[in-house]
Design a protein around this motif. Structure first.
Motif, PDB file in Angstrom:
ATOM      1  N   ILE A 159       7.559  25.490 -38.580  1.00 57.82           N
ATOM      2  CA  ILE A 159       7.655  23.953 -39.047  1.00 57.82           C
ATOM      3  C   ILE A 159       7.337  22.864 -40.314  1.00 57.82           C
ATOM      4  O   ILE A 159       7.804  22.338 -40.003  1.00 57.82           O
ATOM      5  N   ARG A 162      10.699  23.686 -42.146  1.00 56.93           N
ATOM      6  CA  ARG A 162      11.797  21.979 -41.196  1.00 56.93           C
ATOM      7  C   ARG A 162      11.611  20.770 -40.851  1.00 56.93           C
ATOM      8  O   ARG A 162      12.647  19.774 -40.947  1.00 56.93           O
ATOM      9  N   TYR A 163      10.716  20.763 -40.725  1.00 58.86           N
ATOM     10  CA  TYR A 163       9.956  18.697 -40.157  1.00 58.86           C
ATOM     11  C   TYR A 163       9.034  18.677 -41.269  1.00 58.86           C
ATOM     12  O   TYR A 163       8.604  17.312 -41.123  1.00 58.86           O
ATOM     13  N   LEU A 167       3.200  17.359 -40.171  1.00 59.05           N
ATOM     14  CA  LEU A 167       3.055  17.669 -39.484  1.00 59.05           C
ATOM     15  C   LEU A 167       2.635  19.301 -39.167  1.00 59.05           C
ATOM     16  O   LEU A 167       1.744  19.304 -37.912  1.00 59.05           O
ATOM     17  N   GLU A 274       3.740  12.820 -47.354  1.00 59.28           N
ATOM     18  CA  GLU A 274       4.946  14.318 -47.531  1.00 59.28           C
ATOM     19  C   GLU A 274       4.817  14.862 -48.613  1.00 59.28           C
ATOM     20  O   GLU A 274       4.254  13.676 -49.795  1.00 59.28           O
ATOM     21  N   LYS A 282      15.053  18.766 -49.227  1.00 58.87           N
ATOM     22  CA  LYS A 282      15.678  18.198 -47.338  1.00 58.87           C
ATOM     23  C   LYS A 282      16.502  17.176 -47.966  1.00 58.87           C
ATOM     24  O   LYS A 282      17.435  15.887 -47.278  1.00 58.87           O
TER      25      LYS A 282
END
Length: 542
Positions: A159, A162-163, A167, A274, A282
């Motif tokens: 998670i 990737r995200y 989060l 973030e 990314k």
């Protein structure tokens, strides 16, 4: 310009921002809170299902309030203490009333297993769920809790990579709160262990995510100090756990008190920024630049055009060109990892180092409550020794390198643990000194491994591979709660196991590359080159 190129320039920007400006301090404060909570969550089962005093229920005699009259005839002694699990067989014809509970009422040559128990006034799940003489069930609670990390760490790593880190941290903390709080209402043993697994299985990744966020927030020169801060706060969580357990004396209330604050971490989803390094990996350069500018403003720093140039060039490129760059056929990152024998070998070595650290570290903590004296104070002392150990890391890692420190500390821990079996039983203080010194050594090794693993893997899979090492390493923490069972056969058998594994780990470190004064690798190729990398001088680092 590739994503990797923009990542290379990030260390230069972080150098200009400073390792611990206002922006960094505020963010670290947020990261430290879930680390503090993790210190309590990782070892709460030690007090949740602690071993307590109990004895066989002698139904024929329990109505006689003065146990001194009959207890000696009804229950055999083991090591000058009444047995917990055995009783003498009753001679039925000689017991017509409770007043007949004398030496003649029991056959002291025949011992039999208890069928029911009388528990002390101490609080424990052992008492609530009638786990008398079922030590395997009691120790299994910690094993099941730690086995949940096999699910949590890879899941949180996926998670996170990737995200986003933010989060992953928020969701994991929410899971801690929900399942930990629900566990306090357990009505039976099965319900309790089920929530033990679920809480760890979905929430234990909060600590590793907060750690990765912290490591990615600063440059190489700030990593060791940042790691030390996190570890000291984690220790404060351990000591707070023992203190709260001592004060509350109720494991259900303890769970509600420590797990409720975890819900606050869920708000980080809207509060925190973030990870800049993750955004760049990314290709989200606009967001990364905006956060960097915000950080510079908070730190009262003006970033030079030279430092920002790589990111600004990428930001200004036409959308078509960006898309063209992004759609270039590349093998998946995990495929690259699998194909890299260097990374695979490194992953296996780091996993074994982690297994050793967790096995010895948690094993010494868990067995500390069995030492002579107050179990809460003993646990606090064994936890407190980690604070000087972590500050030792701060001074030695950047001076002597990661490899030397890990080798010395693994071997020293092994010598100290094995030496416990040679100390006379009446040497209580010497045993405590050796015990604390062994915990000191393995803590330095554990802290070194944590920061070392974050330095040898590339950015785009750092959290995932760190999670693989950490989750594989949890074999050690899963087995550690069972080590008190070894002491039933020989008091120092757990320490001998700890020492043997530590020797093996110390020898394995010789095969790994040094990472002192080396920038974080951002690609598989950079990570592979670490073995051949020439160390840079500290003054040249961001």
């Amino acid at each position: 310009m590739s994503k990797d190129t923009s990542l290379v320039g990030l260390d230069a920007i972080l150098k200009e921002l400073g390792s611990f400006g206002k922006y960094n301090i505020i963010n670290y404060a947020f990261f430290l809170f879930p680390c503090f909570l993790a210190g309590m969550y990782g070892s709460v089962y030690v007090f949740e299902a602690s071993d307590i005093d109990y004895r066989c229920r002698i139904n024929e005699c329990e109505n006689i309030n003065n146990t001194n009259i009959w207890l000696e005839y009804a229950i055999p002694k083991e090591k000058d203490r009444y047995s917990k699990c055995l009783r003498f067989s009753a001679i039925e014809s000689d017991i017509n009333s409770n007043s007949s509970c004398t030496v003649d009422a029991f056959d002291t040559s025949v011992a039999e297993k208890c069928t029911s128990y009388v528990y002390s006034d101490e609080d424990s799940a052992v008492k609530d769920f009638d786990l008398g003489c079922q030590n395997w069930k009691r120790t299994l609670i910690g094993t099941i809790h730690n086995s949940g990390l096999f699910l949590s760490l890879p899941l949180t790593g996926i998670i996170s990579d990737r995200y986003g880190r933010k989060l992953a941290l928020s969701v994991a903390a929410l899971m801690n709160c929900i399942f930990g709080f629900l566990r306090s209402f357990s009505t039976n043993y099965i319900m309790m262990v089920a929530f033990e697994f679920l809480e760890a299985g979905f929430g234990a990744g909060a600590y590793t995510t907060a750690f990765v966020l912290a490591m990615e927030l600063v440059g190489p020169k700030g990593r060791v100090f940042g790691n030390t801060l996190i570890n000291v706060v984690y220790v404060c969580g351990l000591m707070s756990l023992a203190g709260l357990s001592w004060i509350l004396q109720d494991w259900r209330t303890l769970l509600r008190v420590i797990y409720a604050p975890s819900c606050l971490v869920f708000s980080y989803l809207w509060i925190l920024n973030e990870s800049i390094r993750w955004l760049l990996s990314k290709g989200r350069h606009d967001e990364a630049v905006a956060i960097l500018q915000k950080a510079a403003k908070m730190n009262n720093v003006e970033l030079s055009d030279q430092a920002l140039a790589p990111l600004q060039e990428m930001e200004k490129k036409p959308i078509e060109e960006k898309e063209e760059i992004d759609v270039e056929p590349k093998p998946s990152v995990f495929l690259q990892v699998i194909k890299s024998s260097i990374i695979i070998k490194r992953l296996l070595c780091c996993s074994f180092l982690w297994i050793t650290c967790t096995f010895v570290y948690y094993g010494l903590s868990i067995n500390s409550v069995s030492l002579a004296g107050n179990k809460y104070i003993n646990f606090m002392l064994v936890a407190f020794i980690e604070i000087p150990a972590n500050f030792t890391c701060l001074f030695v890692l950047d001076r002597f390198g990661r490899k030397k420190v890990m080798i010395i500390m693994y071997i020293l821990s092994a010598i100290l643990c094995i030496s416990l079996s040679f100390l006379p039983k009446n040497q209580t203080w010497w045993s405590l000194i050796f015990y604390l010194s062994g915990k000191f050594s393995i803590t330095v090794a554990y802290s070194s491994v944590y920061i070392y693993v974050s330095e040898v893997f590339p950015t785009n899979v750092r959290q995932s591979l760190l999670a693989v090492c950490s989750s594989t390493g949890r074999i050690g923490s899963t087995l550690a709660p069972l080590t008190p069972l070894l002491a039933l056969y020989y008091d120092n058998l757990p320490s001998i196991f700890f020492g043997t594994l530590a020797v093996m780990a110390g020898l394995l470190v010789f095969t790994l590359p040094e990472t002192i004064n080396v920038p974080l690798p951002d690609s598989i190729e950079e990570a592979e080159r670490l073995s051949k990398a020439k160390r840079r001088k500290p003054e040249d680092l961001p």
